[in-house]
Design a protein around this motif. Structure first.
Motif, short mmCIF file in Angstrom:
data_model
loop_
_atom_site.label_atom_id
_atom_site.label_comp_id
_atom_site.label_asym_id
_atom_site.label_seq_id
_atom_site.Cartn_x
_atom_site.Cartn_y
_atom_site.Cartn_z
N TRP A 19 -48.76 -13.90 -35.50
CA TRP A 19 -48.10 -15.40 -36.60
C TRP A 19 -47.18 -14.95 -37.33
CZ3 TRP A 19 -48.37 -20.68 -36.57
CH2 TRP A 19 -47.98 -20.97 -37.60
N ASP A 20 -47.24 -13.55 -38.38
CA ASP A 20 -46.55 -13.26 -38.92
C ASP A 20 -45.08 -12.05 -38.14
OD1 ASP A 20 -48.33 -13.59 -40.95
OD2 ASP A 20 -48.93 -11.70 -41.60
N LYS A 21 -45.30 -11.62 -37.42
CA LYS A 21 -43.48 -10.97 -37.05
C LYS A 21 -43.34 -11.97 -36.06
CE LYS A 21 -46.49 -8.28 -34.53
NZ LYS A 21 -46.92 -6.87 -33.49
N ARG A 66 -22.63 -19.36 -32.66
CA ARG A 66 -23.18 -19.66 -33.75
C ARG A 66 -24.25 -20.57 -33.84
NH1 ARG A 66 -21.31 -18.55 -38.78
NH2 ARG A 66 -21.93 -20.00 -39.95
N MET A 67 -25.76 -20.32 -33.78
CA MET A 67 -26.82 -21.28 -33.63
C MET A 67 -27.61 -21.56 -35.53
SD MET A 67 -29.49 -22.05 -30.87
CE MET A 67 -31.47 -22.30 -30.98
N THR A 68 -27.98 -22.65 -35.38
CA THR A 68 -28.15 -23.28 -36.96
C THR A 68 -29.85 -23.72 -36.24
OG1 THR A 68 -26.57 -23.21 -38.33
CG2 THR A 68 -28.37 -24.12 -38.77
N SER A 69 -30.98 -23.16 -36.71
CA SER A 69 -31.55 -23.73 -36.76
C SER A 69 -32.96 -24.17 -37.96
CB SER A 69 -33.14 -23.09 -35.00
OG SER A 69 -33.18 -22.07 -35.92
N LYS A 70 -34.20 -25.07 -37.68
CA LYS A 70 -34.64 -24.77 -38.84
C LYS A 70 -35.83 -25.39 -38.40
CE LYS A 70 -35.41 -29.11 -41.73
NZ LYS A 70 -34.67 -30.52 -42.63
N ILE A 71 -37.41 -25.26 -38.99
CA ILE A 71 -38.93 -24.91 -38.63
C ILE A 71 -39.07 -26.56 -38.45
CG2 ILE A 71 -40.95 -24.19 -39.30
CD1 ILE A 71 -38.92 -22.26 -38.35
N THR A 72 -39.86 -26.91 -37.66
CA THR A 72 -39.37 -28.25 -38.59
C THR A 72 -40.59 -28.71 -38.48
OG1 THR A 72 -39.20 -29.41 -35.93
CG2 THR A 72 -37.61 -29.09 -37.10
N ALA A 73 -41.42 -28.54 -37.90
CA ALA A 73 -43.54 -28.17 -37.82
C ALA A 73 -44.61 -27.00 -37.99
CB ALA A 73 -43.94 -28.98 -36.89
N LEU A 74 -44.91 -27.11 -38.80
CA LEU A 74 -45.84 -25.62 -39.38
C LEU A 74 -47.23 -26.20 -38.80
CD1 LEU A 74 -44.75 -22.26 -40.95
CD2 LEU A 74 -46.55 -23.36 -41.55
N ARG A 75 -48.23 -25.20 -38.51
CA ARG A 75 -49.86 -25.29 -39.14
C ARG A 75 -50.12 -24.02 -39.42
NH1 ARG A 75 -52.04 -29.35 -35.28
NH2 ARG A 75 -52.25 -27.93 -34.09
N GLU A 76 -50.36 -23.91 -39.73
CA GLU A 76 -50.70 -22.05 -40.18
C GLU A 76 -51.59 -21.68 -39.24
OE1 GLU A 76 -50.11 -18.68 -42.99
OE2 GLU A 76 -49.82 -20.85 -43.50
N HIS A 77 -50.95 -20.62 -38.83
CA HIS A 77 -51.81 -19.55 -37.61
C HIS A 77 -51.92 -20.34 -36.40
CE1 HIS A 77 -53.34 -16.61 -41.37
NE2 HIS A 77 -52.32 -16.84 -40.92
N THR A 78 -51.29 -21.61 -36.47
CA THR A 78 -52.01 -22.07 -35.39
C THR A 78 -50.40 -22.07 -33.60
OG1 THR A 78 -53.75 -23.28 -36.23
CG2 THR A 78 -52.55 -24.94 -33.97
N THR A 79 -49.67 -23.37 -35.08
CA THR A 79 -48.79 -23.75 -34.12
C THR A 79 -47.01 -24.26 -35.30
OG1 THR A 79 -47.09 -25.21 -32.65
CG2 THR A 79 -48.56 -26.03 -33.59
N VAL A 95 -41.63 -24.51 -29.24
CA VAL A 95 -42.67 -24.11 -29.97
C VAL A 95 -43.38 -23.19 -29.88
CG1 VAL A 95 -45.04 -26.12 -29.68
CG2 VAL A 95 -42.88 -27.28 -29.87
N HIS A 96 -44.32 -22.77 -30.75
CA HIS A 96 -45.03 -21.34 -30.46
C HIS A 96 -46.12 -21.30 -30.94
CE1 HIS A 96 -41.47 -19.22 -32.00
NE2 HIS A 96 -40.59 -20.36 -32.10
N GLU A 97 -47.68 -21.52 -30.11
CA GLU A 97 -48.71 -21.81 -30.46
C GLU A 97 -49.63 -20.36 -30.25
OE1 GLU A 97 -49.88 -24.32 -27.66
OE2 GLU A 97 -48.55 -26.47 -28.11
N PHE A 98 -50.95 -20.52 -30.75
CA PHE A 98 -51.96 -19.05 -31.13
C PHE A 98 -53.10 -19.68 -31.01
CE2 PHE A 98 -47.63 -19.04 -33.50
CZ PHE A 98 -46.54 -17.51 -33.74
N THR A 105 -55.33 -12.87 -28.41
CA THR A 105 -54.87 -13.75 -28.76
C THR A 105 -54.31 -14.39 -27.61
OG1 THR A 105 -54.68 -12.97 -31.21
CG2 THR A 105 -52.40 -14.63 -30.81
N VAL A 106 -53.92 -15.49 -28.10
CA VAL A 106 -52.59 -16.32 -26.51
C VAL A 106 -51.43 -16.72 -27.36
CG1 VAL A 106 -52.23 -17.28 -24.69
CG2 VAL A 106 -54.47 -16.34 -25.05
N MET A 107 -50.18 -16.25 -27.60
CA MET A 107 -49.24 -16.75 -27.41
C MET A 107 -48.52 -17.46 -26.30
SD MET A 107 -46.12 -14.89 -30.02
CE MET A 107 -45.97 -14.17 -28.48
N ILE A 108 -48.39 -19.01 -27.11
CA ILE A 108 -47.33 -19.69 -25.37
C ILE A 108 -46.36 -20.02 -26.57
CG2 ILE A 108 -47.79 -21.92 -24.29
CD1 ILE A 108 -50.73 -21.78 -24.81
N ASP A 109 -45.12 -20.19 -25.56
CA ASP A 109 -43.67 -20.69 -26.30
C ASP A 109 -43.81 -21.31 -24.58
OD1 ASP A 109 -42.82 -17.77 -27.98
OD2 ASP A 109 -43.63 -17.30 -26.54
#
Length: 149
Positions: A19-21, A66-79, A95-98, A105-109
């Motif tokens: 998650w941190d990485k 050039r691309m600007t992105s924003k973190i639009t949703a975040l649920r700690e250590h989940t997605t 969407v990143h899921e953990f 740990t399974v990570m789904i992009d």
């Protein structure tokens, strides 16, 4: 039209470590050295969080982008979700899921995007971007899975 794909990665790393990485701007930059990708505005180093933005500059296929992105949703250590605000795509959503499965740990992009330019964009999606973007995500994930931390 749009492109959608998923990449699934498995590792013995903890959810917290992965998650941190995954939210670390410096780790992202290191994983994208081949394209010279670097953060040039917004959060340019360290961890990015909910509501924060980063502007990336990179070269793909010899074209500076050039691309600007924003973190639009975040649920700690989940997605968490990052979405393009400005850039080369008509839209881009990742969407990143953990998932903690005990010993691994399974990570789904989950990535969806569309190219601009109508029929030319549709052609680019089918001939190039449809294979290039999953390869780029798999390469980034391989880097994250191979680093300690």
């Amino acid at each position: 039209m749009a492109v959608y794909f998923e990449c699934v990665s498995r590792t013995s790393q903890s959810v917290a470590s992965l998650w941190d990485k995954s939210l670390d701007i410096d780790a992202h930059t290191d994983s994208m050295k081949d394209s010279g990708e670097r953060a040039v505005a917004g959060v340019t180093t360290g961890t990015i969080g909910l509501g924060e933005q980063v502007t990336w500059r990179a070269t793909h296929f010899g074209v500076p982008l050039r691309m600007t992105s924003k973190i639009t949703a975040l649920r700690e250590h989940t997605t968490f979700t990052d979405e393009q605000l400005h850039g080369p795509f008509k839209y881009f959503r990742h969407v990143h899921e953990f998932i903690d499965c005990g010993q691994e740990t399974v990570m789904i992009d989950k990535v969806s995007f569309a190219a601009p330019l109508g029929p030319l964009g549709w052609l680019a999606e089918r001939l190039v971007l449809g294979w290039y973007m999953p390869r780029l995500i798999r390469s980034r994930n391989s880097f994250l899975l191979s680093t300690s931390g």
